[in-house]
Design an enzyme around this catalytic site. Structure first.
Site, short mmCIF file in Angstrom:
data_model
loop_
_atom_site.label_atom_id
_atom_site.label_comp_id
_atom_site.label_asym_id
_atom_site.label_seq_id
_atom_site.Cartn_x
_atom_site.Cartn_y
_atom_site.Cartn_z
N LYS A 175 -50.27 17.01 33.55
CA LYS A 175 -50.68 18.38 33.87
C LYS A 175 -52.10 18.60 33.34
O LYS A 175 -52.32 18.90 32.17
CB LYS A 175 -49.73 19.41 33.23
CG LYS A 175 -49.98 20.80 33.79
CD LYS A 175 -49.73 21.91 32.84
CE LYS A 175 -50.77 22.09 31.81
NZ LYS A 175 -52.13 22.46 32.29
N GLY A 206 -50.96 23.35 36.89
CA GLY A 206 -50.37 24.48 36.17
C GLY A 206 -51.15 24.82 34.93
O GLY A 206 -52.12 24.14 34.57
N GLU A 249 -55.16 15.56 20.36
CA GLU A 249 -56.62 15.44 20.27
C GLU A 249 -57.17 16.86 20.41
O GLU A 249 -57.17 17.43 21.49
CB GLU A 249 -57.15 14.54 21.39
CG GLU A 249 -56.61 13.13 21.37
CD GLU A 249 -57.12 12.30 20.20
OE1 GLU A 249 -58.01 12.76 19.45
OE2 GLU A 249 -56.59 11.19 20.00
N CYS A 283 -65.66 17.79 22.40
CA CYS A 283 -64.94 17.96 21.14
C CYS A 283 -65.68 17.33 19.98
O CYS A 283 -65.62 17.81 18.86
CB CYS A 283 -63.55 17.35 21.26
SG CYS A 283 -63.60 15.65 21.85
N GLU A 383 -65.47 25.89 15.85
CA GLU A 383 -65.96 25.18 17.03
C GLU A 383 -66.54 26.20 18.02
O GLU A 383 -65.83 27.10 18.46
CB GLU A 383 -64.80 24.44 17.70
CG GLU A 383 -65.22 23.62 18.89
CD GLU A 383 -64.04 22.90 19.52
OE1 GLU A 383 -63.03 23.56 19.83
OE2 GLU A 383 -64.13 21.68 19.71
P1 NAD Z 1 -56.70 24.66 25.91
O1 NAD Z 1 -55.94 24.40 24.66
O2 NAD Z 1 -56.90 26.06 26.32
O3 NAD Z 1 -56.01 23.94 27.15
C1 NAD Z 1 -55.83 22.53 27.17
C2 NAD Z 1 -54.64 22.20 28.04
O4 NAD Z 1 -53.46 22.69 27.41
C3 NAD Z 1 -54.66 22.84 29.41
O5 NAD Z 1 -54.13 21.91 30.33
C4 NAD Z 1 -53.75 24.04 29.26
O6 NAD Z 1 -53.14 24.45 30.45
C5 NAD Z 1 -52.71 23.51 28.29
N1 NAD Z 1 -52.04 24.50 27.44
C6 NAD Z 1 -52.53 25.67 26.98
N2 NAD Z 1 -51.62 26.26 26.18
C7 NAD Z 1 -50.55 25.42 26.10
C8 NAD Z 1 -49.29 25.45 25.42
N3 NAD Z 1 -48.95 26.47 24.65
N4 NAD Z 1 -48.44 24.41 25.56
C9 NAD Z 1 -48.78 23.35 26.33
N5 NAD Z 1 -49.94 23.27 27.02
C10 NAD Z 1 -50.83 24.30 26.90
O7 NAD Z 1 -58.10 23.90 25.71
P2 NAD Z 1 -59.31 23.83 26.73
O8 NAD Z 1 -60.08 25.09 26.62
O9 NAD Z 1 -58.84 23.37 28.07
O10 NAD Z 1 -60.16 22.61 26.12
C11 NAD Z 1 -61.11 22.77 25.15
C12 NAD Z 1 -60.57 22.32 23.82
O11 NAD Z 1 -60.15 20.95 23.91
C13 NAD Z 1 -61.63 22.33 22.73
O12 NAD Z 1 -61.10 22.86 21.55
C14 NAD Z 1 -61.97 20.86 22.56
O13 NAD Z 1 -62.50 20.53 21.30
C15 NAD Z 1 -60.67 20.21 22.82
N6 NAD Z 1 -60.86 18.80 23.18
C16 NAD Z 1 -60.52 17.84 22.27
C17 NAD Z 1 -60.75 16.50 22.56
C18 NAD Z 1 -60.39 15.41 21.57
O14 NAD Z 1 -60.29 14.26 21.99
N7 NAD Z 1 -60.20 15.72 20.30
C19 NAD Z 1 -61.31 16.14 23.79
C20 NAD Z 1 -61.64 17.14 24.69
C21 NAD Z 1 -61.40 18.47 24.37
#
Ligand code: NAD
Length: 483
Positions: A175, A206, A249, A283, A383
């Site tokens: 997803k 989704g 991550e 990230c 961040e």
């Molecule tokens: P987000 O947490 O809003 O969403 C990430 C994913 O999680 C999406 O697919 C979303 O639909 C899903 N999601 C959201 N809430 C959820 C829940 N309660 N249960 C299960 N799934 C859920 O993050 P974003 O805005 O899409 O991405 C940015 C973030 O990702 C930043 O904080 C960035 O640092 C982090 N990131 C980390 C890495 C790493 O390798 N450490 C790499 C890329 C991005």
């Protein structure tokens, strides 16, 4: 533009049940781009069931060489669609087209090739212990894996998870972020073209609701999540209920230490570039520059001059410029960080709040450098996820390490020094998953991941694959007995 979205479940393209939809805007124009169906409980149940059935139909027992056939096919499919991926990623999340071609797409291919190498060299399912042929460790697939990815490196994150889960012998439900559904859709088409047995790979479009259902589903044995620390905490809570294997991550606030003996010009140029890469939406962005007192003024002047040379422009234009941020929420968040830091006493030496000159629409942000920042300011600890470089001074190694370890995150750290002993000491004492010294990037297949609020476990290479496998110790039988 409207797009006919489908889920991919059990080898078929399925019309979404979609009681809920999400409207997405073009990051550069703010005009509505498409309406995305969001998977609900029935879609999730069907996809997990398909993945579960595929295990029993034999995928669980595949050999390393069989798995590698599909991975090679996947690499070829992505290679054939390089340009299509680059255009879609650029359109969806706003990164300029040349950056998407050179980095967003190529990084994903590099990770997939890293899995080929890891599997070929270290991927044996049975490994003898201490050269004892009667005692071995067996790496068995965990079962059904839930893979949840963000939008900022949309193809890269998908490749890291799908490649690893596939090599581990798991079946999966992917997803991707609801903000970059077209990238996920095209990736699912590549997976279809590999002719994997039905149900091994399933794909849902989704948002958070589907994510929650997928992490809580009782048939899921492994969860690999990349996203915000906030959502990661919720995922961890759901995973704990079934004692599911968890890889997280999450976010970062990665320090970049410039010691007085470094090559200042190179260190500042690379440091600014690393922070502004992908418009700061990485990230592991080197977003907190820590500078030794003696070179602080020189570094500040140089960082401001370099930042002034950066400019933002439309994603579809060729060139090394910066694109817009992904959406309004991200734009507002970054503006707030800049304004709040200045209110708290930071000095802005380049950029600042508001849009860049000449760009009156779109989620464009001015590349910004904030200096004289102190550890208590939000911008020093949290961040930002935008092109905002924060600069703070340090006295000596102890002070540098203290400030580097100050945030709740521990994803990456960067060290610039010509003194190998000093660099080594800093690398040892900084609490982070990945340390880069003097601009040397991680090797292909090196583990990717962080400590503290940056997550759990590692992705990439053999470590990424083992994250989807269970270890079984077998003693008293030789491998030849079993054969
Ligand atoms: P987000 O947490 O809003 O969403 C990430 C994913 O999680 C999406 O697919 C979303 O639909 C899903 N999601 C959201 N809430 C959820 C829940 N309660 N249960 C299960 N799934 C859920 O993050 P974003 O805005 O899409 O991405 C940015 C973030 O990702 C930043 O904080 C960035 O640092 C982090 N990131 C980390 C890495 C790493 O390798 N450490 C790499 C890329 C991005």
């Amino acid at each position: 533009m409207d797009f006919d979205f489908h889920h991919y479940v059990d080898g078929c393209w399925v019309t979404p049940e979609a009681a809920k939809t999400l409207e997405l805007c073009d990051p550069a124009t703010e005009l509505v781009r498409c309406r995305v169906p969001l998977a609900g409980a029935e879609d999730v149940a069907r996809a997990v069931e398909a993945a579960h059935s595929a295990l029993a139909r034999g995928w669980l027992e595949t050999s390393v060489s069989e798995r590698l056939i599909y991975l090679h096919r996947l690499i070829a499919e992505i290679e054939n669609r390089r340009d299509q991926f680059a255009h879609i990623i650029s359109q969806e999340m706003g990164a300029p087209i040349d950056f998407c071609k050179a980095h967003q797409v190529e990084a994903s291919l590099a990770h997939l090739r890293g899995f080929v190498d890891a599997m070929t060299v270290q991927g044996a399912i049975d490994t003898p212990i201490a050269d004892d042929p009667m005692h071995r460790v067996r790496y068995e697939p965990m079962g059904v894996a839930t893979l949840i990815t963000p939008w900022n490196w949309p193809l890269n994150q998908i490749a890291l998870k799908v490649g690893a889960a596939l090599m581990a012998g798991c079946t999966m439900v992917l997803k991707p972020s609801e903000l970059t559904p077209l990238t996920g859709h095209l990736f699912a088409q590549c997976m279809e073209a590999t002719e994997l047995p039905h149900g091994v790979f399933n794909f849902l479009i989704g948002g958070a609701e589907a994510g929650e259902l997928l992490t809580a589903h009782k048939r899921v044995s492994a969860i690999s999540f990349t996203g915000s620390t906030r959502a990661g905490q919720l995922v961890a809570a759901a995973a704990s209920i079934g004692f599911r294997r968890l890889t997280l991550e999450l976010g970062g606030k990665s320090p970049n230490l410039l010691f007085a003996d470094c090559d200042i010009a190179t260190a500042v140029r690379q440091g600014v570039a690393h922070c502004f890469r992908n418009a700061g939406q990485s990230c592991n962005a080197a977003s907190l520059m820590l500078v030794e007192d003696g070179i602080y003024d020189e570094v500040v002047t140089s960082a401001a001059d370099i930042a002034d040379t950066y400019h933002a422009d439309l994603p579809q234009k060729s060139g090394p410029h910066m694109g817009p941020l992904v959406n309004r929420a991200q734009f507002v968040r970054v503006q707030n960080f800049i304004e709040n830091a200045i209110e708290q006493g930071a000095r802005c030496v380049s950029g600042g709040a508001g849009r860049p000159d000449g760009l009156n629409q779109g989620y464009f942000v001015r590349p910004t450098v904030l200096v004289d920042v102190t550890p208590d300011m939000n911008v020093a600890r949290e961040e930002v996820f935008g092109p905002v470089l924060t600069i703070m001074s340090f006295r000596d190694l102890d002070d540098a390490v203290l400030k580097a370890n100050h945030s709740a995150y521990g994803l990456a750290a960067y060290i610039q020094s010509s003194d190998a002993h000093m660099a080594n000491e800093a690398a040892r004492r900084i609490n982070a998953g990945m340390i880069q010294v003097n601009g040397n990037s991680r090797a292909l297949g090196a583990p990717f991941g962080g400590t503290k609020s940056s997550g759990l476990g590692r992705e990439a290479g053999i470590w990424g694959i083992r994250a989807f496998q269970e270890l079984k110790s077998i003693s008293g039988l030789s491998l030849t007995t079993e054969a």
